[in-house]
Design an enzyme around this catalytic site. Structure first.
Site, PDB file in Angstrom:
ATOM      1  N   TRP A 136     -18.741 -68.652 -43.688  1.00 19.96           N
ATOM      2  CA  TRP A 136     -19.477 -67.441 -43.323  1.00 19.96           C
ATOM      3  C   TRP A 136     -18.558 -66.427 -42.661  1.00 19.96           C
ATOM      4  CZ3 TRP A 136     -23.348 -67.363 -46.229  1.00 19.96           C
ATOM      5  CH2 TRP A 136     -24.105 -68.511 -46.484  1.00 19.96           C
ATOM      6  N   ASP A 174     -20.946 -63.248 -34.521  1.00 19.41           N
ATOM      7  CA  ASP A 174     -22.034 -63.816 -35.305  1.00 19.41           C
ATOM      8  C   ASP A 174     -22.456 -65.118 -34.620  1.00 19.41           C
ATOM      9  OD1 ASP A 174     -23.724 -65.054 -37.102  1.00 19.41           O
ATOM     10  OD2 ASP A 174     -22.340 -64.987 -38.799  1.00 19.41           O
ATOM     11  N   LYS A 214     -32.516 -70.460 -37.332  1.00 16.16           N
ATOM     12  CA  LYS A 214     -31.882 -71.642 -36.739  1.00 16.16           C
ATOM     13  C   LYS A 214     -32.592 -72.011 -35.432  1.00 16.16           C
ATOM     14  CE  LYS A 214     -28.475 -70.960 -39.772  1.00 16.16           C
ATOM     15  NZ  LYS A 214     -28.212 -71.782 -40.948  1.00 16.16           N
TER      16      LYS A 214
END
Length: 354
Positions: free
Chosen positions: A99, A166, A190
């Site tokens: 990511w 992030d 999440k």
């Protein structure tokens, strides 16, 4: 039947949050409207937004220098929005996982990217601490937790350069000095809510004047001006976020949540290290408290192990399709009981097949 949900996202939510969300979907206000039916410009939704924003700021101990946005497009859209709004010429990035690398590739489309560290050649099994952030870059971007490989940044640099992070998979899971960050973004599926909403926290003074003609939806200033309702927001996900943040607050706040997360991860890592049939490939000092990855030493035993954990109502234990192996995502809402069930399965598996 008790289900032990180790999915990486969308993932487990607190049971009371789900129950309250279901109730709100059926009947939310005095008119008998469902939460799914109320207007995003109604007084009802204004109260939800105000309460959710205040919970974010209070839990993270953020001052009035920060603004909280609730946007869509996941972390993936932020890979583009960050450089569009903050990059004049060049930005610095850490490549600590897939990511993080995706964020780099999007930023390259907009300006120059200086990669201070890349763990790709070593399959992202560690995060370097020996990098220097140049004073001349516009910002420094990092990913706090890497869900696929299972690494987590334990230390964040001290720098005058704005830090962009992030935090999609570990926001609200541990206590940090959040005021040292210029911008934090996190997709909700999440630790916070259902999928479809992204929290973006911005220190207002980092927003620069740029000659770039920014498309309206990608412009943070427009979203700030419109208080997150430049377009119709995901009301359900924001409401569920509010309930989850209330749950964290009622548990005692982030510091208490962090203590429980450390306890869960320590138990599971100890079993992986002890057990003759499993291994974890991440450097110990960089192991994630959120996503615990592990592998069978004897691949021919995979079907037998899979049969055992599935029989105990464990779901979502498969590793990411890129990596394989196994991944136990032990986010805030997963109880110690579920971690212990997995550990018991691993012990019994060793007893039978070692």
């Amino acid at each position: 039947m008790k289900i032990h949900n180790f999915n990486a996202g969308p993932s487990i939510l607190p049971k009371q949050v789900i129950k309250k969300s279901v109730k709100a979907v059926i009947n939310y206000n005095q008119y008998g409207l469902s939460l799914l039916e109320i207007s995003h410009r109604s007084k009802d939704f204004e109260k939800i937004m105000e309460k959710t924003t205040n919970l974010v700021k209070n839990l993270m101990n953020l001052n009035e220098d920060y603004v909280v946005l609730f946007l869509q497009g996941g972390a993936t859209l932020q890979f583009t929005m960050v450089p569009y709004n903050l990059m004049k010429k060049e930005a610095a990035y850490l490549d600590t996982g897939i990511w993080a690398n995706n964020a780099i590739e999007e930023a390259k489309k907009i300006g120059k990217v200086r990669i201070l560290f890349s763990g790709r050649k070593k399959k992202y099994v560690y995060i370097s601490k020996n990098y220097k952030i140049p004073d001349e870059v516009d910002y420094f971007h990092c990913t706090s937790n890497n869900t696929i490989v299972g690494t987590q940044m334990k230390i964040f640099p001290n720098t005058s350069v704005p830090i962009i992070c992030d935090m999609s998979s570990d926001i609200f899971s541990r206590k940090l000095n959040f005021c040292k960050f210029g911008l934090i973004y996190a997709s909700a599926q999440k630790n916070v809510s259902s999928a479809g909403m992204t929290i973006v926290i911005i220190k207002k003074d980092i927003l620069i004047k740029t000659q770039r003609n920014i498309p309206s939806y990608l412009d943070y200033k427009i979203h700030i001006k419109n208080k997150s309702i430049f377009n119709t927001p995901n009301i359900f996900s924001i409401y569920t976020s509010m309930l989850t943040l209330e749950w964290i607050k009622n548990k005692g706040g982030i510091s208490i949540i962090e203590k429980k997360n450390k306890e869960k991860s320590k138990l599971l890592y100890n079993e992986i290290d002890r057990n003759n049939l499993f291994e974890n490939k991440i450097y110990k000092e960089d192991r994630s408290n959120m996503n615990v990855t592990f592998f069978l030493k004897k691949k021919n035993l995979k079907k037998k192990f899979d049969d055992m954990w599935k029989k105990e109502n464990i779901i979502g234990l498969e590793g990411h399709r890129v990596l394989g192996g196994y991944r136990a995502s032990i986010y805030n809402a997963i109880p110690l009981e579920s971690v212990q069930v997995l550990i018991d399965v691993m012990k019994e598996f060793e007893r039978i097949f070692s």
